[in-house]
Design a protein around this motif. Structure first.
Motif, short mmCIF file in Angstrom:
data_model
loop_
_atom_site.label_atom_id
_atom_site.label_comp_id
_atom_site.label_asym_id
_atom_site.label_seq_id
_atom_site.Cartn_x
_atom_site.Cartn_y
_atom_site.Cartn_z
N GLU A 154 36.81 26.12 48.57
CA GLU A 154 36.59 25.77 47.12
C GLU A 154 36.35 26.90 46.17
N LEU A 155 37.08 26.64 45.14
CA LEU A 155 36.90 27.34 43.94
C LEU A 155 37.04 26.71 42.53
N LYS A 156 35.62 26.87 41.85
CA LYS A 156 35.45 26.13 40.66
C LYS A 156 35.08 26.84 39.58
N MET A 157 35.68 26.70 38.40
CA MET A 157 35.20 27.44 37.22
C MET A 157 34.17 26.53 36.56
N THR A 158 33.12 27.00 36.26
CA THR A 158 31.91 26.37 36.07
C THR A 158 31.54 26.17 34.46
N ALA A 159 32.21 27.21 33.82
CA ALA A 159 32.07 27.13 32.39
C ALA A 159 33.15 27.65 31.63
N LYS A 160 33.50 27.14 30.38
CA LYS A 160 34.52 27.95 29.97
C LYS A 160 34.37 29.31 29.35
N ARG B 239 28.05 28.73 68.50
CA ARG B 239 27.77 29.01 67.25
C ARG B 239 28.82 28.06 66.34
N GLU B 240 28.50 27.59 65.23
CA GLU B 240 29.30 26.91 64.16
C GLU B 240 29.72 27.88 63.19
N LEU B 241 31.00 27.71 62.71
CA LEU B 241 31.51 28.58 61.61
C LEU B 241 30.47 28.81 60.52
N ARG B 242 30.24 29.99 59.90
CA ARG B 242 29.65 30.37 58.80
C ARG B 242 30.27 29.95 57.48
N ARG B 243 29.27 29.57 56.41
CA ARG B 243 29.44 29.13 55.20
C ARG B 243 29.16 30.32 54.50
N ILE B 244 29.97 30.75 53.47
CA ILE B 244 29.64 31.59 52.35
C ILE B 244 29.87 30.84 50.95
N GLU B 245 28.78 30.65 50.46
CA GLU B 245 28.81 30.12 48.86
C GLU B 245 28.27 31.25 48.24
N GLY B 246 28.74 31.14 46.74
CA GLY B 246 28.35 32.04 45.81
C GLY B 246 28.75 31.64 44.21
N GLU B 247 27.85 32.43 43.44
CA GLU B 247 28.48 31.99 42.07
C GLU B 247 28.42 33.36 41.37
N GLY B 248 29.41 33.53 40.48
CA GLY B 248 29.72 34.97 39.75
C GLY B 248 30.27 34.63 38.43
N GLU B 249 30.55 35.86 37.93
CA GLU B 249 31.05 36.04 36.55
C GLU B 249 32.19 36.92 36.69
N PHE B 250 33.29 36.65 35.97
CA PHE B 250 34.60 37.61 35.67
C PHE B 250 34.31 37.95 34.45
N CYS B 251 34.25 39.31 34.16
CA CYS B 251 33.88 39.80 32.93
C CYS B 251 35.03 40.64 32.33
N GLY B 252 35.17 40.68 30.87
CA GLY B 252 36.38 41.56 30.16
C GLY B 252 37.41 40.70 29.76
N LYS B 253 38.30 41.43 28.99
CA LYS B 253 39.38 40.66 28.26
C LYS B 253 40.28 40.12 29.03
N ASP B 254 40.36 40.35 30.15
CA ASP B 254 41.31 39.82 31.40
C ASP B 254 40.59 39.02 32.49
N ASP C 208 34.66 36.81 26.45
CA ASP C 208 35.06 37.50 27.55
C ASP C 208 34.28 37.38 29.01
N VAL C 209 33.84 36.24 29.34
CA VAL C 209 32.80 35.94 30.53
C VAL C 209 33.51 34.78 30.87
N LEU C 210 33.74 34.45 32.15
CA LEU C 210 33.90 33.20 32.89
C LEU C 210 33.32 33.14 34.13
N SER C 211 32.43 32.07 34.26
CA SER C 211 31.73 31.62 35.23
C SER C 211 32.51 31.08 36.31
N TYR C 212 32.10 31.16 37.70
CA TYR C 212 32.72 30.56 38.75
C TYR C 212 31.86 30.38 39.85
#
Length: 173
Positions: free
Chosen positions: A94-100, A45-60, A104-108
């Motif tokens: 890999e880690l990418k910020m996808t939008a400014k 078996r080849e090693l698994r790849r886990i990809e995703g997109e999400g958002e960090f929310c809040g003032k921090d 109080d929301v940051l997409s990655y």
């Protein structure tokens, strides 16, 4: 239904990713012969790849992203816990910020690559380990390639498989 939060190297995400893709396949080699039919062999078996997109929310939200970014910079193998899956060890490749950040929301976006599990060399011998911080019976089962059901039979002194006390002995075989 509320899913448990995604965790990596001790960091819990407040909000699970909106998109999550897990892929893996078998590595197969095909052999051709001039006089015979082709033959194929599984090379594992080849090693698994886990990809995703999400958002960090809040003032921090920036601070949350920077904490994950520091784990990426360190590029160490660590425990990855995903909702409804057994824990695995992985690298944050890999880690990418996808939008400014806006209001109080940051997409990655992220990519984890599964790390190979650690397996004991000794077979058919009594083997135990002493639990350290941040481990559960699930982690030990995955790392040593022992079914969780076998670990629970071997370790009746452990009532909760998700909560191990520091210094407890866990019998592997």
């Amino acid at each position: 239904m509320r899913f448990a939060p995604m965790r990596f190297s001790g960091m819990s995400l407040r909000h699970n990713p909106e998109k999550l893709s897990i892929s893996g396949s078998d590595h197969v080699r095909v052999y051709h012969s001039p006089c015979c039919d082709a033959d194929s062999r599984s090379l594992g078996r080849e090693l698994r790849r886990i990809e995703g997109e999400g958002e960090f929310c809040g003032k921090d939200c920036i601070t949350q992203y920077q904490a994950l970014e520091q784990l990426h910079i360190r590029s160490k193998r660590a425990k990855l816990v995903l909702p409804h899956m057994e824990p695995m060890y992985a690298y944050l490749k890999e880690l990418k910020m996808t939008a400014k950040p806006v209001d109080d929301v940051l997409s990655y976006r992220f990519l984890f690559i599964e790390a190979q599990s650690l397996r004991p060399e000794a077979q058919n011998t009594e083997f135990y380990l002493t639990k350290t911080d941040g481990e559960s019976l699930w982690d030990i089962a995955y790392a040593y390639d022992v079914p969780i059901e076998r670990l629970t039979v071997l370790n009746p002194q452990i009532p909760l498989i998700d909560e191990l006390s520091r210094g407890v002995r866990v019998w592997i075989c």
